[in-house]
Scaffold this motif. Structure first.
Motif, short mmCIF file in Angstrom:
data_model
loop_
_atom_site.label_atom_id
_atom_site.label_comp_id
_atom_site.label_asym_id
_atom_site.label_seq_id
_atom_site.Cartn_x
_atom_site.Cartn_y
_atom_site.Cartn_z
N THR A 79 0.83 -1.20 0.00
CA THR A 79 0.00 0.00 0.00
C THR A 79 0.86 1.25 0.00
OG1 THR A 79 -1.68 -1.21 1.23
CG2 THR A 79 -1.85 1.20 1.21
N ALA A 80 1.95 1.19 0.82
CA ALA A 80 2.82 2.35 0.87
C ALA A 80 3.49 2.58 -0.48
CB ALA A 80 3.89 2.15 1.96
N VAL A 81 3.96 1.48 -1.12
CA VAL A 81 4.60 1.63 -2.43
C VAL A 81 3.60 2.14 -3.45
CG1 VAL A 81 5.65 0.34 -4.30
CG2 VAL A 81 6.32 -0.12 -1.95
N ALA A 82 2.35 1.58 -3.38
CA ALA A 82 1.33 2.03 -4.33
C ALA A 82 1.00 3.50 -4.14
CB ALA A 82 0.06 1.18 -4.16
N SER A 83 0.98 3.94 -2.87
CA SER A 83 0.67 5.35 -2.62
C SER A 83 1.82 6.25 -3.02
CB SER A 83 0.33 5.54 -1.14
OG SER A 83 1.44 5.21 -0.34
N GLU A 84 3.06 5.70 -2.97
CA GLU A 84 4.21 6.50 -3.34
C GLU A 84 4.33 6.64 -4.85
OE1 GLU A 84 7.59 4.77 -1.56
OE2 GLU A 84 7.09 5.39 0.49
N LYS A 85 3.84 5.64 -5.60
CA LYS A 85 4.00 5.67 -7.05
C LYS A 85 3.36 6.91 -7.68
CE LYS A 85 4.75 0.77 -8.02
NZ LYS A 85 4.21 -0.43 -8.67
N PRO A 86 2.05 7.22 -7.36
CA PRO A 86 1.47 8.43 -7.96
C PRO A 86 2.24 9.68 -7.60
CG PRO A 86 -0.23 7.04 -7.00
CD PRO A 86 1.09 6.49 -6.56
N THR A 87 2.75 9.74 -6.34
CA THR A 87 3.49 10.92 -5.92
C THR A 87 4.77 11.07 -6.74
OG1 THR A 87 2.59 10.65 -3.70
CG2 THR A 87 4.52 12.07 -3.95
N LYS A 88 5.49 9.97 -6.91
CA LYS A 88 6.72 10.03 -7.70
C LYS A 88 6.43 10.36 -9.15
CE LYS A 88 9.40 6.87 -4.79
NZ LYS A 88 10.14 5.58 -4.74
N ALA A 89 5.34 9.80 -9.68
CA ALA A 89 4.98 10.09 -11.06
C ALA A 89 4.64 11.57 -11.23
CB ALA A 89 3.80 9.23 -11.49
N ALA A 90 3.90 12.13 -10.25
CA ALA A 90 3.56 13.55 -10.31
C ALA A 90 4.80 14.42 -10.23
CB ALA A 90 2.58 13.91 -9.19
N GLU A 91 5.75 14.02 -9.35
CA GLU A 91 6.99 14.79 -9.22
C GLU A 91 7.79 14.75 -10.51
OE1 GLU A 91 9.00 13.20 -5.88
OE2 GLU A 91 7.69 14.12 -4.40
N LYS A 92 7.86 13.55 -11.15
CA LYS A 92 8.59 13.45 -12.42
C LYS A 92 7.94 14.31 -13.49
CE LYS A 92 10.51 8.81 -11.71
NZ LYS A 92 10.53 7.40 -12.22
N ALA A 93 6.59 14.27 -13.56
CA ALA A 93 5.89 15.07 -14.57
C ALA A 93 6.14 16.56 -14.35
CB ALA A 93 4.39 14.76 -14.52
N GLU A 94 6.08 16.98 -13.07
CA GLU A 94 6.32 18.39 -12.77
C GLU A 94 7.74 18.80 -13.12
OE1 GLU A 94 5.92 21.45 -8.94
OE2 GLU A 94 5.48 19.30 -8.73
N LYS A 95 8.71 17.90 -12.82
CA LYS A 95 10.09 18.20 -13.14
C LYS A 95 10.30 18.29 -14.64
CE LYS A 95 14.78 16.51 -12.27
NZ LYS A 95 15.59 15.42 -11.66
N ALA A 96 9.66 17.37 -15.39
CA ALA A 96 9.78 17.40 -16.85
C ALA A 96 9.20 18.69 -17.42
CB ALA A 96 9.09 16.19 -17.45
N GLU A 97 8.05 19.14 -16.86
CA GLU A 97 7.44 20.38 -17.33
C GLU A 97 8.36 21.57 -17.07
OE1 GLU A 97 3.69 20.72 -15.51
OE2 GLU A 97 2.74 19.12 -16.68
N LYS A 98 8.98 21.58 -15.87
CA LYS A 98 9.88 22.69 -15.56
C LYS A 98 11.08 22.70 -16.50
CE LYS A 98 8.69 23.16 -10.66
NZ LYS A 98 9.19 23.08 -9.27
N GLU A 99 11.65 21.50 -16.77
CA GLU A 99 12.80 21.44 -17.66
C GLU A 99 12.42 21.87 -19.07
OE1 GLU A 99 14.19 17.46 -17.42
OE2 GLU A 99 15.14 17.72 -15.45
N GLU A 100 11.23 21.44 -19.51
CA GLU A 100 10.78 21.82 -20.84
C GLU A 100 10.55 23.32 -20.93
OE1 GLU A 100 7.18 20.71 -24.00
OE2 GLU A 100 7.29 19.77 -22.00
N ALA A 101 9.98 23.88 -19.86
CA ALA A 101 9.76 25.33 -19.85
C ALA A 101 11.08 26.10 -19.83
CB ALA A 101 8.91 25.72 -18.65
#
Length: 227
Positions: A79-101
């Motif tokens: 459960t902890a890993v499953a809950s961490e996955k969306p958080t990590k995915a969101a962080e990666k997406a946000e980081k990618a958007e910042k780098e692209e910007a």
């Protein structure tokens, strides 16, 4: 030898107690008492079995509790890993958007556009025209634009070929060349309601995009697109 004449003697009495079985000591002739069964061994045996059974029961309970705890821990970990996955995915997406910007070049602020012709008292209309060499043509290449300027205000305006400039499709600004085209616009004063048409010429061959008119040195620029 004859014994018939001997007198008969009375029978002798046996001594007292003769012929009776000898006296035995008290308890001598009785069969021995059977030994009592000792129950201590049974008690000890049952006690040992009870202790062993208790240990076995405790071992079973311990294994059940351990397996349940492991299952809970595993499920909790999942459960902890499953809950961490969306958080990590969101962080990666946000980081990618910042780098692209950050990689995208910042858009330059657009230059202020001249006031449209219809917005003020002066209206400028322009269209492509064929260059017609004038008296001062030196044999070079020139581009001409036919212009109509109208005074829609309540004050007179000054018209002069030097008050015009031509901007091409590459953004290059060309100042007016005097007397290169025989149809050059005249230098006049336009009263309110009047208009005039003439040609403005720029040096070189290019595609004109718009013409800008400025009334004198301190007037507001008015632009007319070339059609």
């Amino acid at each position: 030898m004859s014994y018939q004449n001997q007198p008969q003697q009375p029978p002798q009495q046996p001594p007292p107690g003769w012929g009776q079985p000898p006296m035995q000591p008290p308890g001598w002739g009785q069969p021995p008492m059977p030994p009592r069964k000792n129950n201590a061994g049974k008690i000890v045996g049952f006690s040992c079995l009870g202790i062993v059974g208790a240990f076995v029961l405790l071992a079973i309970l311990g294994s059940l509790v351990s397996s349940g705890g492991d299952t809970t821990a595993k499920s909790g970990g999942k459960t902890a890993v499953a809950s961490e996955k969306p958080t990590k995915a969101a962080e990666k997406a946000e980081k990618a958007e910042k780098e692209e910007a950050a990689e995208k070049p910042k858009k330059a602020d657009p230059k202020p556009k001249p006031e449209p012709a219809a917005a003020g008292p002066v209206k400028v209309s322009a269209k492509k025209a064929t260059f017609t060499p004038g008296v001062l043509h030196d044999g070079g290449k020139y581009t001409s634009v036919s212009i109509t300027i109208a005074n829609n205000g309540d004050k007179p305006i000054n018209v002069n070929p030097l008050y015009f400039s031509i901007t091409d499709t590459n953004g290059t600004k060309h100042t007016a060349e005097l007397a290169k085209d025989e149809r050059q616009i005249d230098t006049v004063d336009l009263a309110p309601g009047e208009n005039i048409t003439g040609v403005v010429t720029g040096e070189g061959e290019f595609t004109a995009k718009y013409v800008t008119y400025t009334d004198g040195l301190f007037g507001d620029p008015v632009r007319g697109n070339v059609s």
